[in-house]
Design a protein around this motif. Structure first.
Motif, PDB file in Angstrom:
ATOM      1  N   TRP A  35       0.827  -1.207   0.000  1.00  0.00           N
ATOM      2  CA  TRP A  35       0.000   0.000   0.000  1.00  0.00           C
ATOM      3  C   TRP A  35       0.865   1.262   0.000  1.00  0.00           C
ATOM      4  O   TRP A  35       0.564   2.244  -0.700  1.00  0.00           O
ATOM      5  N   THR A  36       1.935   1.236   0.771  1.00  0.00           N
ATOM      6  CA  THR A  36       2.833   2.403   0.821  1.00  0.00           C
ATOM      7  C   THR A  36       3.437   2.680  -0.546  1.00  0.00           C
ATOM      8  O   THR A  36       3.496   3.829  -1.006  1.00  0.00           O
ATOM      9  N   ARG A  37       3.865   1.633  -1.228  1.00  0.00           N
ATOM     10  CA  ARG A  37       4.481   1.809  -2.544  1.00  0.00           C
ATOM     11  C   ARG A  37       3.462   2.255  -3.588  1.00  0.00           C
ATOM     12  O   ARG A  37       3.788   3.026  -4.495  1.00  0.00           O
ATOM     13  N   LEU A  38       2.242   1.769  -3.473  1.00  0.00           N
ATOM     14  CA  LEU A  38       1.215   2.174  -4.433  1.00  0.00           C
ATOM     15  C   LEU A  38       0.847   3.645  -4.266  1.00  0.00           C
ATOM     16  O   LEU A  38       0.483   4.317  -5.240  1.00  0.00           O
ATOM     17  N   LYS A  39       0.919   4.141  -3.050  1.00  0.00           N
ATOM     18  CA  LYS A  39       0.655   5.568  -2.846  1.00  0.00           C
ATOM     19  C   LYS A  39       1.715   6.416  -3.540  1.00  0.00           C
ATOM     20  O   LYS A  39       1.437   7.514  -4.046  1.00  0.00           O
ATOM     21  N   GLN A  40       2.928   5.886  -3.588  1.00  0.00           N
ATOM     22  CA  GLN A  40       4.013   6.600  -4.255  1.00  0.00           C
ATOM     23  C   GLN A  40       3.909   6.463  -5.772  1.00  0.00           C
ATOM     24  O   GLN A  40       4.188   7.407  -6.516  1.00  0.00           O
ATOM     25  N   ASN A  41       3.494   5.276  -6.222  1.00  0.00           N
ATOM     26  CA  ASN A  41       3.343   5.017  -7.658  1.00  0.00           C
ATOM     27  C   ASN A  41       2.201   4.025  -7.853  1.00  0.00           C
ATOM     28  O   ASN A  41       2.392   2.823  -7.678  1.00  0.00           O
ATOM     29  N   PRO A  42       1.003   4.495  -8.207  1.00  0.00           N
ATOM     30  CA  PRO A  42      -0.171   3.616  -8.299  1.00  0.00           C
ATOM     31  C   PRO A  42      -0.156   2.673  -9.491  1.00  0.00           C
ATOM     32  O   PRO A  42      -0.971   1.758  -9.557  1.00  0.00           O
TER      33      PRO A  42
END
Length: 727
Positions: free
Chosen positions: A192-199
């Motif tokens: 989830w953290t990484r998707l917030k940075q790059n969806p």
């Protein structure tokens, strides 16, 4: 004012197990002016053991439900004794309690040497050691402990915790966590953290699709997958998408996704059913016809034929119904009755009658035939023909014993027999309901008619039955030995985390896995989902093996304790005493309103455990001179909800049936029903309530009340065991 959760399509509603319920030490509850209150006692029946085979009776497990301060001295005495499983358990619990209190150094003393002695939880002991160093502020030793855990237990899912901790300094370790332990909550957090940075990361979206289906944010994942990556999705991905939509009752989107999923009878049936439930007739017909072409002999096709016949013109429907009659005996009764209805509409009276007679004689055990019999019985009773009503309903008690209709039919067979002057037959019917369907609303009504002290609509408010809860948690039927041990020790968060890492069969779990999943969810406060998991065990299962497993599970006290928990005890005790309300009635209503989910909000805006509307809350606040409150706060919500329940009781002279109905439908409607229906027979009144939701609400609330009474009151449990022995 207050609205209950609607029953999910297509079947029923249910119940739950709190973090403190199954097998915990009893909490003593007393009311100074409300009778005996709640008292300490042992486990009431059941076969799921709370003790591992070959082990002596535990002195630690009865302490699990106590607070850290309450159990510290007893645990220390056990932990200082000779080597044993209980000594290991006591040391583990003491260490965890101290870690929670930020006393890492003291915790380390209890963990020393424990890893070797306590093999079943050796990885968890290593985890506690690292956590102890963390809370003590010794970063160097904490990192060393995390590294040691990774080296020793790199294949165990607990390693995900070490990878997460060490990844703060080396982000590449996050990749290792995701690759090795994709379902672990730490990996989910990283994703989830990484998707917030790059969806735009398909691999992470798919990870969340398969391993974080309960997230409040999962809709963003579903939308991204369908809008951006539809061409890259595999059939199994579409099935996972469909499952989430179906589980959330979004049948239109579920049907669309199932149409793209792996071709199986169930998936094609749901592709059609999802469209049908949302009024997309042409798409539903196409899906059912595809099911028929590709899987002509599958069990799901039998139901698909019935659904298809509902969507096409009458003359086109008849061939589909004939096919169901000839090829699928389990659907023949329903198909014959549907055929008879069509024939009636075309004035083929003789053929229609023949079809109905065949259904009644050859397929008497069909659910549809049972429902047809019941509709005829109701019509006869309404006309005052109680003998005719009895004759139509009585076969249901023999032929449809597994139907939800059976206890209702048996109860009314008893009522009608009594009205006809056959007192002995009536008594036998009530005893039959009590012995064969002890969990039903009609068992409570039967018990009252038989003279048992279970309360009536006019007396239940003032009752204060003794309630006894089990001492220890029962063993879980699925999961690793570590999950089972952690759960028995009351380590709800750790048990749930480990279970999530282990659990693979989320779409098609076994009976044992689904029950375990439900219990563990309840342990961490996911009350609605936990209750639903337990309650829905039989919704989609129909193989003989699965039915046998569910039947066996329902013989265990742990199953019923899971359905009827006691969360928010302190608040219920306090406000029930304040309002002079039966605490079991308050618990029963709360269970129906919210499934004990404090943050829930209905589509109409009702809030919290007792589903109080904001406008009603403002009115109550003024009435009780309260300026500051929050309806999503459990104490405030129960304070307001019990005030209103007391108010509805006062409005109707302490008649709990009217009070509960008013809580759901409002006083204006109830007053109108009293005028229209009359008060001569309370059972007839309930059945005549014109709002389907409110009629079901009354029955569910009092069924809840009855189950709390029969499960946790020792005297009632003993009485019912004698009825079961007779049955």
């Amino acid at each position: 004012m207050l609205r209950r959760l609607r029953n999910p399509i297509p079947l029923a509603v249910g119940a739950g197990l709190s973090a403190l319920l199954i097998g915990t030490t009893l909490l003593v509850m007393r009311w100074s002016n409300l009778g005996q209150g709640w008292s300490v006692g042992g486990q009431l029946g059941g076969q799921i053991s709370s003790q591992s085979k070959g082990q002596p009776k535990s002195t630690v497990l009865p302490l699990v439900a106590l607070s850290a301060s309450q159990r510290a001295s007893q645990l220390e005495a056990i932990a200082s004794g000779s080597k044993s499983l209980d000594r290991n358990r006591a040391r583990f619990l003491l260490a965890d309690d101290l870690i929670q209190q930020k006393q890492g150094k003291k915790a380390l003393t209890w963990l020393e040497g424990l890893e070797q002695d306590y093999q079943v939880l050796a990885p968890q002991v290593a985890l506690k050691r690292a956590q102890a160093y963390e809370v003590s502020g010794d970063k160097a030793k904490a990192n060393a402990a995390w590294q040691e855990l990774l080296e020793r237990y790199g294949e165990n899912s607990v390693a995900a915790e070490a990878l997460f901790a060490l990844g703060r300094n080396d982000p590449k370790l996050y990749d290792q966590a995701i690759a090795s332990f994709p379902s672990h909550p730490r990996s989910i957090e990283i994703a989830w953290t990484r998707l917030k940075q790059n969806p735009n990361q398909l691999s992470l979206l798919l990870l969340l699709l398969n391993h974080d289906t309960d997230s409040k944010q999962i809709n963003t994942v579903l939308e991204a997958l369908q809008n951006k990556y539809a061409a890259q999705l595999k059939p199994e991905d579409w099935e996972a998408i469909a499952y989430i939509y179906w589980d959330r009752f979004d049948y239109d989107k579920a049907g669309q996704a199932y149409a793209k999923a792996t071709r199986t009878p169930l998936n094609l049936y749901r592709a059609g059913r999802g469209r049908q439930l949302r009024g997309k007739r042409a798409e539903a017909i196409a899906a059912y016809q595809q099911l028929l072409r590709e899987f002509p002999n599958a069990k799901d096709t039998g139901l698909g034929l019935i659904r298809l016949a509902q969507l096409v013109p009458s003359q086109q429907a008849l061939p589909y119904l004939e096919m169901a009659i000839n090829k699928f005996p389990e659907k023949a009764g329903e198909a014959l009755l549907a055929k008879a209805k069509i024939l009636d509409a075309t004035n083929s009276t003789k053929s229609a009658s023949q079809a109905r007679q065949l259904a009644l004689s050859k397929y008497a055990d069909s659910e549809a035939v049972g429902e047809y019999r019941w509709s005829k019985a109701q019509g006869r009773a309404k006309a005052g023909d109680f003998l005719g009503a009895w004759q139509w309903a009585q076969p249901i008690t023999k032929n449809n014993t597994d139907s939800e209709l059976a206890p209702k039919a048996a109860f009314w067979v008893g009522k009608w027999a009594t009205r006809l002057g056959h007192q002995k037959d009536g008594k036998a019917s009530f005893e039959y309901v009590l012995s064969n369907y002890p969990e039903s609303y009609y068992a409570w009504r039967s018990a009252g008619i038989l003279g048992l002290d279970v309360g009536t609509f006019n007396t239940v408010r003032d009752m204060t039955p003794q309630v006894v809860r089990p001492f220890e948690r029962s063993l879980l039927p699925a999961g690793s030995e570590a999950v089972k041990e952690l759960y028995q020790l009351g380590q709800n968060d750790d048990a749930w985390t480990l279970w999530q890492a282990e659990f693979r069969d989320r779409i098609q779990p076994t009976v044992a896995q689904q029950f375990t999943d439900g219990v563990l969810r309840l342990g961490v406060g996911q009350n609605i989902k936990g209750i639903t998991k337990v309650e829905s065990l039989g919704w989609w299962r129909d193989t003989p093996e699965e039915r046998s497993q569910i039947s066996a599970l329902k013989q265990e006290s742990a199953y019923w304790h899971a359905l009827y928990p006691f969360p928010f005890l302190e608040y219920i005790e306090n406000w029930s005493q304040e309002r002079k309300l039966n605490p079991l009635l308050v618990t029963a209503l709360m269970r129906q309103e919210s499934r004990f989910e404090p943050g829930i909000r209905s589509s109409a805006g009702a809030m919290g455990l007792m589903q109080v509307m904001p406008a009603t809350g403002a009115w109550i606040a003024q009435a009780i001179n309260t300026k500051s409150y929050a309806l999503d706060n459990p104490n405030d919500n129960i304070k307001f909800g019990t005030w209103y329940l007391d108010h509805t009781h006062e409005t109707y002279s302490n008649n709990s049936m009217f009070a509960v109905a008013s809580y759901n439908a409002g006083p204006g409607n109830v007053s109108k029903w009293i005028k229209d229906i009359g008060l001569s027979d309370p059972d007839e009144f309930v059945e005549a309530v014109p709002f389907v939701e409110t009629q079901g609400y009354i029955k569910h609330v009092f069924e809840n009340y009855w189950n709390y009474l029969r499960l946790y009151n020792p005297q009632m449990s003993e009485i019912l065991s004698r009825y079961r022995a007779r049955g």
